[in-house]
Write a protein that holds these residues in place. Structure first.
Motif, PDB file in Angstrom:
ATOM      1  N   ALA A 316       0.872  -1.199   0.117  1.00 10.82           N
ATOM      2  CA  ALA A 316      -0.076   0.026  -0.034  1.00 10.82           C
ATOM      3  C   ALA A 316       1.174   1.265   0.000  1.00 10.82           C
ATOM      4  CB  ALA A 316      -0.936   0.040   1.234  1.00 10.82           C
ATOM      5  N   GLU A 318       1.082   3.566  -2.397  1.00 11.58           N
ATOM      6  CA  GLU A 318       1.052   3.909  -3.670  1.00 11.58           C
ATOM      7  C   GLU A 318       0.602   2.962  -4.691  1.00 11.58           C
ATOM      8  OE1 GLU A 318       4.623   5.525  -5.388  1.00 11.58           O
ATOM      9  OE2 GLU A 318       5.771   3.872  -4.725  1.00 11.58           O
ATOM     10  N   ASN A 319       0.014   3.110  -5.823  1.00  9.15           N
ATOM     11  CA  ASN A 319      -0.176   2.027  -6.810  1.00  9.15           C
ATOM     12  C   ASN A 319       0.892   0.907  -6.899  1.00  9.15           C
ATOM     13  OD1 ASN A 319      -2.180   0.752  -8.554  1.00  9.15           O
ATOM     14  ND2 ASN A 319      -0.865   1.499 -10.074  1.00  9.15           N
ATOM     15  N   ILE A 340      -5.512  -0.009  -1.044  1.00  9.04           N
ATOM     16  CA  ILE A 340      -5.379   1.167  -0.862  1.00  9.04           C
ATOM     17  C   ILE A 340      -6.125   1.858   0.341  1.00  9.04           C
ATOM     18  CG2 ILE A 340      -7.732   1.597  -2.150  1.00  9.04           C
ATOM     19  CD1 ILE A 340      -6.920   4.432  -3.138  1.00  9.04           C
ATOM     20  N   THR A 362      -6.706  -2.836  -7.806  1.00  6.69           N
ATOM     21  CA  THR A 362      -6.702  -2.995  -6.283  1.00  6.69           C
ATOM     22  C   THR A 362      -7.541  -4.158  -5.555  1.00  6.69           C
ATOM     23  OG1 THR A 362      -6.414  -0.506  -6.483  1.00  6.69           O
ATOM     24  CG2 THR A 362      -6.911  -1.242  -4.104  1.00  6.69           C
ATOM     25  N   ASP A 418      -8.713  10.020  -5.407  1.00  3.02           N
ATOM     26  CA  ASP A 418      -8.134   9.103  -6.426  1.00  3.02           C
ATOM     27  C   ASP A 418      -9.069   8.872  -7.701  1.00  3.02           C
ATOM     28  OD1 ASP A 418      -5.670   7.918  -5.054  1.00  3.02           O
ATOM     29  OD2 ASP A 418      -7.360   7.922  -3.451  1.00  3.02           O
ATOM     30  N   TYR A 430      -7.157   1.271 -10.172  1.00  2.79           N
ATOM     31  CA  TYR A 430      -6.542   2.249  -9.942  1.00  2.79           C
ATOM     32  C   TYR A 430      -6.484   3.212 -11.295  1.00  2.79           C
ATOM     33  CZ  TYR A 430      -3.314   6.020  -8.390  1.00  2.79           C
ATOM     34  OH  TYR A 430      -2.566   7.487  -8.253  1.00  2.79           O
TER      35      TYR A 430
END
Length: 534
Positions: A316, A318-319, A340, A362, A418, A430
């Motif tokens: 987690a 960031e992507n 996320i 995600t 987001d 994402y």
């Protein structure tokens, strides 16, 4: 709405919550989330777990092989709580700053502060005087527990009226020396479930930090949703990871989640990729929390270490690029649990594990949470269409006296900033941070999509894509690129590679080769700093 009567003598935190009409709608649709009105989360995590499973179980481990049992941890936490209340004059509701390297003593201080009914404000050992002064001013911090090695910047902050107590030193008034003479049992303050337990400050990926106020019940709720329902740890698991306790990703993954189930955590002062791998092997770590960048960095040296005990990997911050997921899976056989989360919501709210994982997405809302994708007016958009991610569950955004509350909470939903797409089968994919979208010649280009394509080049180890103002196109795509040591790949070669990966309008017009990219202490990419350069 009605509050439960507070145990706080110092009422600052409750007084500075947003007005109830600016709160998100809270959802408690799991039986585990039916908490009593009176609740102290530190007592639940420590006394409650030790009472159920026994005090002899290991709770915290150190790099040098040290082990703190639950019984020893409880004794040390209770002694510190006595020092806080009897020696330092801390009363329920006071904000107490915690600053030091990740380790059992910092975690014990956090538990002691919360058990004593005060409000924990944990900051990073790397933060400098001005940053610390800002946090102390915003939260009206009255006391600080600070490791002796991190005192200088806190002293330089010159916070009016702040009482600083050092720990880890030799002075007679050192916190740990004072604690030695205090009783080994402390009766937890009878806090309300909706008393503020901590104020967590956002990590600074978008500029000025925001203080996020979380209740005692919130701390347990993230353990009873993501950890219980997705991660599913057991008492024999050993947790470890890179995020510091000053960020809620680390607080959850290294303190709250293991203590909730009677497991143990290896707490490392140095937890970069090069330190993590040998520690994972030596201490037989089974649950790992770190950022996508670290997984990618560890790939090159995996072969030198036995990670046979590792069974859960959580990403987690960031992507997680699909290429990183696939490479880690190919090298280890382990399926990274992507997720996320947000400081505003304390921890992860969309994720998937095991056979439900779909690389490149995600996941789906964690049980206990709801999510949808909306347009700028808050209306749900069709599946397959990009929009803003909106979430609600047992924890919600409550900023400390901040006008940005109105931006984050809309129509009862937490709008995270987001851009996401909801697929027809309920998976969330994402796209970008809303402010990371690049508009070039009428095209909407998601920076992370371009980064993921660039990371597929074997010579590229890091990439950040931002828009550069351009008179003719509005913006052009610029790729900040970190290459492997000794690489001689050229800009023209990268352009040719990208043209084979993406539509022409998405390909970077310019490459900027860099030695490193700006990141927060938890590894989050700070694209806003690159946008400032542009």
């Amino acid at each position: 709405m009605e509050f439960t009567p507070s145990a706080h003598v110092d009422t600052f935190s409750r007084d500075h919550l947003p007005p109830p009409d600016q709160w998100p709608e809270l959802v408690f649709d799991l039986p585990e989330l039916a908490y009593p009105d009176r609740l102290n989360c530190a007592a639940e995590l420590l006394d409650g777990t030790a009472g159920r499973l026994g005090g002899e179980r290991p709770a915290f481990r150190t790099a040098d092989g040290g082990v703190w049992s639950y019984g020893l941890l409880r004794e040390r936490v209770d002694r510190i709580a006595h020092v806080l209340t009897a020696d330092l004059g801390v009363v329920p509701g006071n904000r107490v700053l915690l600053r030091g390297p990740t380790g059992p003593w910092l975690a014990a201080c956090w538990l002691a502060v919360v058990k004593a009914g005060a409000v924990a404000v944990t900051v990073l050992a790397q933060q400098r005087a001005q940053e610390l002064a800002t946090v102390c001013d915003m939260a009206r911090v009255t006391h600080a527990l600070c490791h002796v090695g991190a005192l200088d910047d806190l002293a330089k902050a010159e916070v009016p009226g702040l009482r600083i107590t050092a720990y880890g030193g030799e002075a007679p008034d050192d916190l740990l020396r004072l604690a030695e003479g205090r009783p080994g049992r402390f009766e937890a303050v009878d806090t309300a479930a909706d008393d503020v337990a901590l104020i967590a400050f956002t990590s600074g990926t978008t500029g000025r930090p925001k203080g996020c106020m979380h209740f005692h019940r919130d701390v347990l709720a993230v353990a009873d949703t993501f950890s219980r329902e997705v991660l599913r740890p057991g008492p024999d698991d050993v947790f470890a990871g890179s995020p510091p306790l000053g960020f809620t990703f680390g607080l959850g993954g290294l303190v709250v989640f293991p203590l909730r189930v009677g497991a143990s955590a290896l707490l490392l002062e140095q937890a970069g990729p090069r330190q993590l791998l040998p520690a994972l092997a030596e201490h037989r770590v089974s649950v790992l929390f770190t950022a996508p960048t670290a997984y990618r960095a560890m790939l090159e040296e995996l072969g030198a270490y036995d990670l046979g005990a590792l069974r859960r990997c959580v990403s987690a911050g960031e992507n997680l690029p699909a290429a990183t997921w696939e490479a880690w899976h190919a090298a280890t056989g382990l399926r990274i649990i992507n997720g996320i989360g947000a400081t505003e919501l304390l921890h992860i709210f969309i994720s998937a594990a095991d056979g439900e994982i779909r690389p490149g997405t995600t996941g789906r809302p964690v049980p206990g949470w709801q999510a949808r994708v909306v347009d700028a007016a808050g209306r749900p958009v069709a599946d397959g269409e990009p929009g803003l991610l909106a979430v609600r569950g047992p924890v919600g955004c409550r900023y400390l006296a901040d006008e940005r509350q109105r931006e984050y909470v809309r129509d009862g939903w937490n709008v995270t900033g987001d851009t996401y797409v909801r697929e027809a089968d309920g998976y969330f994919r994402y796209v970008a941070r809303a402010d990371d979208m690049i508009i070039s010649a009428g095209y909407n280009i998601a920076g992370p999509e371009v980064e993921e394509a660039l990371l597929r080049h074997p010579e590229v180890i890091e990439a950040a894509v931002v828009g550069r103002p351009d008179e003719r196109r509005g913006q052009i795509v610029v790729a900040y690129t970190v290459l492997r040591d000794g690489s001689h790949v050229t800009e023209d070669e990268l352009k040719a590679f990208m043209k084979a990966e993406l539509a022409p309008h998405k390909c970077p017009r310019t490459f900027v080769f860099a030695a490193r990219l700006p990141r927060t202490a938890t590894g989050k990419l700070q694209r806003f700093r690159l946008r400032d350069l542009e």
